[in-house]
Write an enzyme that holds these catalytic residues in place. Structure first.
Site, PDB file in Angstrom:
ATOM      1  N   GLU A 207       0.808  -1.218   0.000  1.00  0.00           N
ATOM      2  CA  GLU A 207       0.000   0.000   0.000  1.00  0.00           C
ATOM      3  C   GLU A 207       0.846   1.275   0.000  1.00  0.00           C
ATOM      4  OE1 GLU A 207      -2.954  -0.343   3.041  1.00  0.00           O
ATOM      5  OE2 GLU A 207      -3.880  -2.090   2.094  1.00  0.00           O
ATOM      6  N   LYS A 335     -15.693  -1.637   1.869  1.00  0.00           N
ATOM      7  CA  LYS A 335     -14.942  -2.097   0.695  1.00  0.00           C
ATOM      8  C   LYS A 335     -15.945  -2.702  -0.287  1.00  0.00           C
ATOM      9  CE  LYS A 335     -10.732  -3.334   3.285  1.00  0.00           C
ATOM     10  NZ  LYS A 335      -9.948  -4.470   3.832  1.00  0.00           N
TER      11      LYS A 335
END
Length: 424
Positions: A207, A335
């Site tokens: 990330e 999500k």
């Protein structure tokens, strides 16, 4: 309203930020307008997430190909959606869910269904000549979210010995999204300088955060505090800290322990960290099925910090409702690929907000250049977003999109952190 219908759906296999296949989907209308979407993929996944369909063909991409999902879009979803109004998102999504016919979308794949769902909504926005966030949220879509920036990666996002998965900063003292991004970038570069001075690695994880070899979670937090100070900010006032423990990844389901510790000890560890550092948000501090642990964590810390459920809820309205009834957590990570349609994602957000839970729109560790979640965060006024560090272009793309939205909104735009415990 002008009657515009779906005329064609295309799909193909592309690569995500980890070099594994995912789906690109393009939905075209009979008016010639179209929408595109790329589907993300997670590394640390909840056991109750909707199924991401993979080919399991070991001769290509280590079995992670998505050719069957592509085929399902073209051969199953296109025939049932052709001629359907591009503006009827609920109908589009319900037709796909019915065509799949399984509770977790395992027949057609949540990756196939989500790609079509998002691309359809974008095609509708394009047909009306509107920005995606404005099409979804109307005149109420005006809140720019406070970013949760993952500056140190651990757990399943890096191979560096850190137990917790994400060590984040939150620029709570910013007055605009643009300033928040600048503050995050300043701390990112400050941290890089510190790591270099200490002869620690400055390679990054999935990330975009640094992934140095560290001895403990506390050492990672110490580095963040130092980086904040050296960048000229006040920890806890200008910038707070947040954790994603991803505790399911180090939970022994048989022994019901966390690296040998009971859930009471795990809660005490988290409470101690909150006493020692300016932490105002903890995600997945307990394993997803450790309900006793979640009850204790919420009782102990739920009045002073944001307690976020990710694997606990997996963006599923039914699981969110159950968690709320049990008094678990006080915030929900959102999500879209955990549930598989835009409609169900919207339902999850609305349910959480109606019960006083905050929401955070989130990326996945396997991302693409797609910026959909930036628009979704503004459309649904979540007030918080997780989209990684200040490096790797698949992460930066979301920040750049948010800054563009802020500029487009002008005086209408409001940078607002929805975490009620910010700076406490």
């Amino acid at each position: 309203m002008l009657e515009v219908v779906i005329s064609d759906i295309q799909a193909r296999e592309i690569l995500d930020s980890r070099g594994y296949p995912t789906l690109y989907v393009k939905v075209t209308t009979d008016a010639g307008t179209f929408g595109e979407a790329c589907v993300p993929s997670g590394a640390s996944t909840g056991i109750k997430e909707a199924l991401e369909l993979r080919d399991q063909d070991s001769s290509r991409f280590q079995g992670k190909g998505v050719l069957q999902a592509v085929k399902n879009v073209k051969e199953v979803l296109l025939p049932v959606l052709q001629g359907i109004s591009i503006f009827d998102q609920i109908l589009i999504d319900s037709i796909m869910v019915e065509a799949d016919g399984t509770p977790n979308k395992e027949k057609l794949g949540a990756n196939a269904i989500l790609g079509v769902s998002l691309a359809s909504a974008k095609a509708a926005a394009a047909t009306l000549g509107r920005s995606f966030y404005r099409y979804l949220g109307g005149c109420f879509a005006h809140v720019l979210p406070c970013p949760m920036m993952n500056l140190i990666n651990g757990g399943m996002h890096a191979n560096n010995g850190l137990q917790f998965q994400e060590f984040m900063i939150r620029p709570i003292g910013a007055t605009s999204l643009k300033e928040a991004v600048r503050m995050g970038a300043d701390v990112f570069h400050s941290l890089k300088n510190i790591l270099n001075e200490k002869n620690l690695a400055t390679g990054v994880g999935d990330e975009g955060g640094f992934a140095p070899q560290l001895k403990s979670n506390s050492e990672a937090l110490d580095l963040l505090v130092l980086a904040i100070e050296k960048a000229g900010f006040q920890p806890g006032e200008d910038i707070s800290l947040a954790l994603d423990c991803a505790a399911s990844s180090f939970y022994d389901t048989k022994a019901e322990t966390y690296d040998g510790k009971s859930y009471e000890e795990q809660v005490n560890i988290l409470a101690d960290l909150c006493d020692r550092y300016p932490i105002d948000s903890i995600e997945d501090g307990l394993a997803e099925e450790d309900f006793d642990g979640w009850e204790l964590l919420t009782a102990e810390l739920g009045e002073s910090i944001q307690i976020v459920g990710d694997d606990l809820f997996v963006t599923n309205p039914e699981l969110i409702a159950d968690g709320i009834s049990r008094g678990l957590a006080n915030a929900v990570l959102i999500k879209p690929n955990q549930i598989g349609t835009l409609t169900e994602t919207s339902e999850a957000i609305q349910l959480a907000h109606s019960q006083g839970y905050t929401t955070i729109l989130s990326h996945r560790s396997g991302e693409t250049e797609d910026t959909t979640i930036a628009d979704l965060a503004v459309a649904f006024n979540t007030g918080q977003i997780k989209t990684g560090s200040l490096s790797r272009s698949e992460r930066i793309a979301k920040y750049n999109r948010l800054m563009a939205i802020e500029e487009e909104l002008g005086p209408e735009g409001l940078f607002k952190d929805s975490n009620p415990f910010s700076g406490e």
